[in-house]
Enzyme design. Structure first.
Site, short mmCIF file in Angstrom:
data_model
loop_
_atom_site.label_atom_id
_atom_site.label_comp_id
_atom_site.label_asym_id
_atom_site.label_seq_id
_atom_site.Cartn_x
_atom_site.Cartn_y
_atom_site.Cartn_z
N GLU A 59 2.64 5.00 -4.19
CA GLU A 59 2.83 5.97 -5.28
C GLU A 59 3.83 6.67 -5.56
OE1 GLU A 59 -1.05 4.65 -4.01
OE2 GLU A 59 0.33 5.84 -2.78
N ASP A 113 -8.87 4.29 -1.83
CA ASP A 113 -9.73 4.57 -0.87
C ASP A 113 -10.92 5.09 -1.15
OD1 ASP A 113 -7.36 3.95 0.61
OD2 ASP A 113 -6.89 6.01 0.76
N ASP A 125 1.02 -1.27 0.16
CA ASP A 125 -0.12 -0.08 -0.10
C ASP A 125 0.86 1.34 -0.10
OD1 ASP A 125 -2.22 1.68 0.27
OD2 ASP A 125 -2.95 0.98 2.29
#
Length: 884
Positions: free
Chosen positions: A484, A557, A481
């Site tokens: 990015e 999300d 997770d």
């Protein structure tokens, strides 16, 4: 802003056709910018399988420009192009199969790609080719009249305005050590007005015109509770665009990992029709034209033109370049239960027991960041998880798995082995001054592993070894997770573009690849810990072209609102078309508290989507499936069980995705390419070629409008087994109990006869076949089977691949791939034939050894469904059922 100053018009580039050189690999020539006289090198390759590659780089760059590595699975096999015409200002290249021609016009420079005389695509026809050549910094330049003028104040302001050498973003300063290096190009798609792809955006399936000023942005960002119907980049980027019209699908794959913007404009243009006689003036008709403009911050122009001509050809062509979907372990296609966070070992056991108590199947329980010792990944909180190995042994006995989170940021703590080792070895991304880049993330002050380095990836993969990752066992799998990468106090919550990676490349060059590389290293680590025997499961939030080779992705999300359930369908379809079949959205919505009806509807949708996980935020109320009253528990239980019964079909679809690059979940138009009414449909989809699914996404819906495409198709209600009267747009009444699912005539779907507690409990459960007849009273289908967890299917050919055919009232089972050998004691217990015209007199089953037996059957005159029971026919043997 700089590229936008270049408006459509005559290109400033001219091709120097006397510089043409031909080799077996490619055709090369130079183009020159008529004003600044910079030379660019153009290379055109014809790649086997109807793909053309166009590369444009500086002929003599000041330093090497970034070329994306590791995304292509290998250097593509090229075939020779031939010059079929060369005259003043025009060069025509022909492909080996002579179907395709490339016409290069010298002044202004443009390329037209023709198929059998028809122009499919043209390059630089709007003159928007843009290439900022690398220059020495202003301070290093020799003074010339021109340079002195450039240094004048007004010019300085202009430079700062356009961010040539540095750019401010709030309080952040981005120093561009190598100056401006932006590239861009326009493509015109002739006859197309439906374009798709370029995930990830929370946006409609059909890409929209961007004339409102907002381009589609490809820039991986951590956007908490992202807005819907927005072209902003979110967690992943695949720079692949598809264009479709009834007789052709084409694709553009723009291989660039820096920040990229895509502008789209569709218009009608007049086309002259040749007239019948000289007396008649040539007629005109309006044909659609879609212009697509790609703009990237840096790198080179490296673009693949995928010529199809069908959508399935495009999927294969893209996979030929970037790889197919990895075949997932079977457990990962079951239901996953997650939240931020399951508190401790007792909580995990209680939730696990709750599924058994309420008779709901599930395969995997997940642990978020709180399971670690102070957000130090590869560790456990010693109070809450005192004996993680024992907890996993408990799950193993229940035939279930554990997934834990492992993020890319590493807590700055000299006592934390992972940090101190990485620091000593110089494995962190550096800031522009050469120090380890530090940012804030969950653990507080953090450094970020440089996954672009092969050495760092190898070291990281070693961290998953059982002896290194204390407390891990072979039922533990991984979730990447925040990759990015997420930097809490960074510009746009990510790493500064002037941070420095392996080989001295700046972060701006590699940004969209960061998560791709972490997932690659994680998958490699899980494979290596089993000495190459076991398939990994890795879920990633950030992704790029080729991420399908390493596991699954999800949409990030989302929020517990109806609009997010609705938008999840086009989002997943878009990701699927971009090669990543293993995708899903958090069931129930990650942020907030879903009302029971929304939660139920989300479970029903998720059960028919590739990756199926319930997940919720720390602030959300607990929402295990049994917490919403008995009636809702019953409906959710039914939805999850339907998923488990469907697994043989789903697993077979994943094998097709793995071997033939066919998306598991696909838009209607892919299956019905000639039906214009399907081109914009995004509220229903095909699961494989046999099932049409229409999730219910409106609150308190009493009916939904379902498009059953194809006047020549027959459709059956998947649960009621009855033929639909019509194929067209139908109003289907719905209750809360389930969502509309239809089986297409002409297909055979393999199912399990019942659901088990988890996938591993279901190995010996018998099969049933749903045979849906088409207008010719025929049907075909497949079943793929292997051990569900190892690579033996690959290395030892341990698999079964069966084909079922119904023709002239005979249902036969035969072997599709004779190289596969896998023994199973499982049997086909039941067959239901849908749309069988009349009650038969008798039915016999015969195996290949000549044994014949009479079959018990029932026939429902209302639905025309014929049910054959107690068959006990071996799944791994050839047999026939004769109905007379």
């Amino acid at each position: 802003r700089r590229q936008k100053l270049l408006h459509p018009g005559k290109s400033l580039y001219r091709a120097l056709l006397d510089s043409v050189t031909l080799s077996d690999e490619s055709v090369k020539f130079q183009i020159i910018h008529v004003e600044n006289k910079v030379l660019l090198q153009v290379e055109i390759c014809d790649i086997e399988g109807n793909i053309f590659r166009l590369k444009i780089d500086e002929a003599a760059p000041l330093r090497e420009r970034y070329k994306v590595p590791d995304v292509l699975i290998k250097e593509p096999t090229t075939q020779r192009l031939f010059i079929s015409q060369k005259e003043a200002g025009i060069l025509v290249l022909s492909s080996v199969n002579e179907d395709y021609k490339l016409q290069v016009t010298a002044n202004p420079f443009q390329i037209e790609l023709q198929s059998k005389g028809e122009t499919v695509l043209s390059v630089n026809s709007n003159g928007l080719l843009y290439f900022e050549h690398l220059q020495p910094p202003p301070s290093d330049r020799k003074p010339t009249a021109e340079n002195e003028e450039a240094a004048s104040d007004s010019s300085k302001e202009k430079q700062e305005d356009l961010g040539l050498w540095q750019e401010k973003f709030g309080s952040f300063l981005d120093i561009k050590a190598h100056g401006p290096s932006s590239v861009g190009m326009d493509f015109s798609l002739h006859g197309f007005d439906h374009v798709y792809g370029i995930p990830q955006h929370a946006e409609a399936l059909l890409l929209k015109n961007t004339s409102d000023g907002d381009a589609y942005r490809l820039y991986n960002l951590d956007v908490f509770g992202h807005k819907i119907h927005n072209k902003i980049g979110i967690y992943g980027s695949v720079p692949l665009l598809l264009a479709h019209k009834p007789n052709r699908t084409s694709g553009i794959f723009w291989l660039n990992s820096s920040e990229t913007l895509v502008d789209i404009s569709t218009k009608a243009v007049a086309e002259h029709m040749p007239s019948g006689s000289a007396a008649e003036t040539a007629k005109q008709r309006a044909v659609p034209l879609t212009d697509v403009r790609w703009m990237s911050e840096s790198g080179i122009i490296d673009v693949f033109l995928l010529m199809g001509p069908t959508a399935f050809d495009i999927f294969k062509q893209f996979a030929q370049l970037t790889g197919t979907q990895a075949l997932p372990p079977l457990f990962s296609l079951g239901y996953h239960q997650c939240r931020w966070n399951y508190e401790d070992e007792q909580d995990v056991k209680a939730v696990d027991a709750g599924f058994d108590e309420h008779d709901i199947p599930y395969d995997v329980i997940w642990l978020d960041i709180e399971h670690t010792d102070g957000k130090r990944y590869f560790t456990w909180d010693k109070k809450k998880f005192q004996n993680p190995r024992k907890m996993q042994e408990h799950l193993r006995k229940k035939k279930r798995k554990l997934v834990v989170i492992v993020d890319p940021h590493i807590k700055v703590d000299p006592m934390y082995t992972l940090y101190s080792q990485a620091k000593d070895k110089g494995y962190f991304v550096k800031d522009r001054n050469g120090q380890d880049f530090e940012g804030i993330c969950w653990p507080g002050s953090s450094c970020y592993l440089d996954f672009t380095s092969p050495e760092v990836r190898r070291w990281y993969a070693d961290q998953f070894a059982f002896k290194t990752y204390k407390g891990s066992t072979n039922i533990l799998f991984v979730w990447n997770d925040m990759n990015e990468p997420s930097v809490f106090k960074g510009a746009e919550l990510t790493m500064q573009k002037d941070a420095v990676h392996y080989n001295n490349w700046e972060h701006r060059e590699v940004h969209n690849l960061y998560g791709f590389y972490q997932q690659m290293a994680t998958a490699e680590g899980l494979i290596r810990r089993s000495s190459g025997k076991e398939r990994p499961f890795v879920l990633t939030r950030s992704f790029f072209a080729g991420s399908q080779k390493y596991g699954a992705v999800w949409t990030g999300d989302n929020t517990a609102e109806w609009g997010y359930l609705k938008i999840s369908i086009p989002m997943l379809l878009t990701i699927s078309m971009a090669g990543i079949s293993f995708c899903g959205a958090d069931v129930g919505g990650f942020i907030g508290d879903p009302e029971p009806e929304l939660l139920v509807r989300w479970y029903q949708a998720g059960a028919y989507q590739p990756f199926f996980r319930g997940h919720s935020n720390m602030e959300s109320k607990r929402r295990e499936p049994w917490l919403f009253g008995e009636k809702n528990t019953q409906i959710i239980r039914e939805a999850i069980r339907e998923r488990y019964v469907l697994l043989p079909y789903l697993y077979t679809l994943f094998y097709r995705a793995h071997t033939a690059a066919e998306p598991v979940m696909r838009p209607l138009w892919v299956e019905f390419p000639g039906k214009i009414e399907t081109f914009g449909v995004e509220n229903e989809y095909m699961l494989g070629n046999a099932l049409l699914v229409h999730p219910v996404t409106e609150q308190e819906a009493k009916a939904v409008s379902v498009l059953l495409p194809g006047s020549e198709e027959i459709w059956y209600d998947f649960r009621k087994l009855k033929r639909m009267e019509d194929s067209d747009t139908l109003k289907i009444p719905v209750t809360l109990e389930n969502i509309p699912v239809f089986q297409r005539g002409g297909t055979v779907i393999p199912l399990k006869t019942t659901a088990g507690k988890s996938t591993e409990w279901m190995i010996d459960i018998s099969y049933e076949l749903h045979v849906a007849l088409d207008t010719e009273a025929c049907a075909t289908g497949e079943l793929y089977l292997d051990d569900g967890h190892s690579f033996q299917y690959l290395h030892k050919k341990q698999f079964l691949y069966r084909k079922f055919t119904f023709h002239k009232n005979i249902l036969s089972s035969s072997c599709t791939d004779k190289s596969g050998q896998y023994h199973t004691t499982c049997v086909v217990e039941r067959v239901i034939v849908l749309g069988f015209g009349q009650q038969p007199t008798f039915v016999t089953a015969c195996s290949k050894d000549g044994k014949e037996k009479e079959v018990v059957f029932t026939y429902d005159t209302k639905t025309s469904a014929l049910t054959l029971e107690n068959l006990a026919l071996s799944v791994d043997a050839d047999w026939e059922i004769c109905i007379s």
